[in-house]
Motif scaffolding. Structure first.
Motif, mmCIF file in Angstrom:
data_model
loop_
_atom_site.group_PDB
_atom_site.id
_atom_site.type_symbol
_atom_site.label_atom_id
_atom_site.label_comp_id
_atom_site.label_asym_id
_atom_site.label_seq_id
_atom_site.Cartn_x
_atom_site.Cartn_y
_atom_site.Cartn_z
ATOM 1 N N ASN A 166 0.829 -1.206 0.000
ATOM 2 C CA ASN A 166 0.000 0.000 0.000
ATOM 3 C C ASN A 166 0.866 1.260 0.000
ATOM 4 N N ALA A 167 1.948 1.240 0.798
ATOM 5 C CA ALA A 167 2.835 2.401 0.836
ATOM 6 C C ALA A 167 3.518 2.605 -0.512
ATOM 7 N N LEU A 168 3.924 1.509 -1.139
ATOM 8 C CA LEU A 168 4.583 1.615 -2.446
ATOM 9 C C LEU A 168 3.632 2.214 -3.474
ATOM 10 N N ALA A 169 2.377 1.788 -3.441
ATOM 11 C CA ALA A 169 1.378 2.350 -4.360
ATOM 12 C C ALA A 169 1.178 3.836 -4.095
ATOM 13 N N ALA A 170 1.215 4.225 -2.825
ATOM 14 C CA ALA A 170 1.051 5.647 -2.474
ATOM 15 C C ALA A 170 2.215 6.473 -3.010
ATOM 16 N N PHE A 171 3.419 5.946 -2.886
ATOM 17 C CA PHE A 171 4.584 6.667 -3.426
ATOM 18 C C PHE A 171 4.472 6.830 -4.934
ATOM 19 N N ASN A 172 4.063 5.807 -5.616
ATOM 20 C CA ASN A 172 3.954 5.917 -7.070
ATOM 21 C C ASN A 172 2.837 6.865 -7.489
ATOM 22 N N ARG A 173 1.786 6.991 -6.666
ATOM 23 C CA ARG A 173 0.761 8.000 -6.961
ATOM 24 C C ARG A 173 1.364 9.398 -6.835
ATOM 25 N N ILE A 174 2.177 9.609 -5.808
ATOM 26 C CA ILE A 174 2.854 10.908 -5.655
ATOM 27 C C ILE A 174 3.761 11.166 -6.862
#
Length: 287
Positions: A25-33
């Motif tokens: 989930n954190a990795l997906a959040a970083f890629n959204r940023i």
């Protein structure tokens, strides 16, 4: 004459950011940023890095995404065995003390501040600074560029070159003269400026310069003629002369070589290419 450097603006560069200890989930959040950077000169993508992995040269920037002391200690144990080439970015509380090998980004994460940290990092630690390009049609220096210049000027690892203390820039374009002067200031090199070849040659008769940047197309005496005249001066038979032009051809290179120039740079010239040319003639300090 050394090979022509045909300069093109750097179109873009994708940096790989290794997120240490990130959940899916954190990795997906970083890629959204990072998705907002995909249209920019510099962009980012996030990849997961297990805490047990050792540093990998395919990753440009490491971000430590965990705060658990045992996890941090485990990662640092791996770093001890195989050091990172650049400092680590660590997500932590705002009052966390950073070590000399760390950048601290406070949590909860502010996306715009985090991207600003990454942009600053690529300038200071990875020497990626394409925004400032000498000789573009629009020669204004933006606020973003000036911020990058300040980072480079204050960077602890900025380039220093042996034997390069004073330069002469001969170019009829005031913006180009000032831009090259800024580039030399980043190296702690004093640069004198001249708007015509005739003016520059007069300065050469009374001053000692370590390198000369010389525009080809100028009113009055052109760069090729000026280069020949400069080579006749007693102190300038071997001083590097870099010819600046907006076009390049085999005929231009031959003409420049016959005139006695050492390197041929094609505008627009970006920061990294400017330094590369100087490193051909002056050895970096510490090497």
């Amino acid at each position: 004459m050394q090979p022509t450097l045909s300069q093109k603006p750097i179109e873009s560069r994708l940096f790989t950011v290794g997120i240490i200890g990130a959940t899916s989930n954190a990795l997906a959040a970083f890629n959204r940023i990072f998705s907002v950077t995909h249209h920019r000169t510099r962009s980012y993508r996030a990849v997961a890095v297990p805490v047990s992995d050792e540093p990998n040269q395919s990753i440009d920037i490491y971000v430590l995404c965990v705060n658990h002391p045992d996890v941090i200690a485990q990662w640092r144990g791996h770093v001890t065995r195989k050091s990172l080439q650049q400092p680590l970015i660590r997500l932590a509380k705002a009052n966390t003390q950073a070590s000399p090998q760390e950048y601290i980004v406070s949590v909860p994460l502010n996306p715009s501040k985090f991207l600003k940290t990454l942009d600053d990092y690529t300038i200071k630690e990875l020497s990626f600074f394409p925004e400032f390009e000498i000789g573009l049609d629009d020669s204004r220096v933006s606020g973003h560029t000036l911020a990058g210049i300040r980072l480079l000027k204050n960077g602890a690892n900025k380039l220093k070159l042996n034997g390069l203390n004073k330069a002469l820039v001969i170019d009829d374009s005031l913006p180009v003269r000032k831009q090259i002067e800024i580039e030399f200031s980043l190296l702690d090199v004093n640069a004198d400026l001249a708007a015509t070849a005739e003016e520059g040659i007069e300065q050469l008769k009374t001053q000692n310069y370590d390198v000369i940047f010389l525009d080809v197309v100028m009113p009055g005496m052109d760069g090729y003629t000026a280069c020949k005249r400069i080579r006749l001066l007693p102190h300038y038979k071997n001083v590097p002369i870099v010819l600046l032009t907006s076009k390049s051809s085999s005929f231009d290179r031959l003409k420049g070589a016959l005139a006695g120039c050492d390197t041929y740079l094609v505008k627009p010239i970006n920061h990294n290419d400017f330094e590369d040319v100087l490193k051909q003639h002056f050895k970096p300090k510490g090497n």
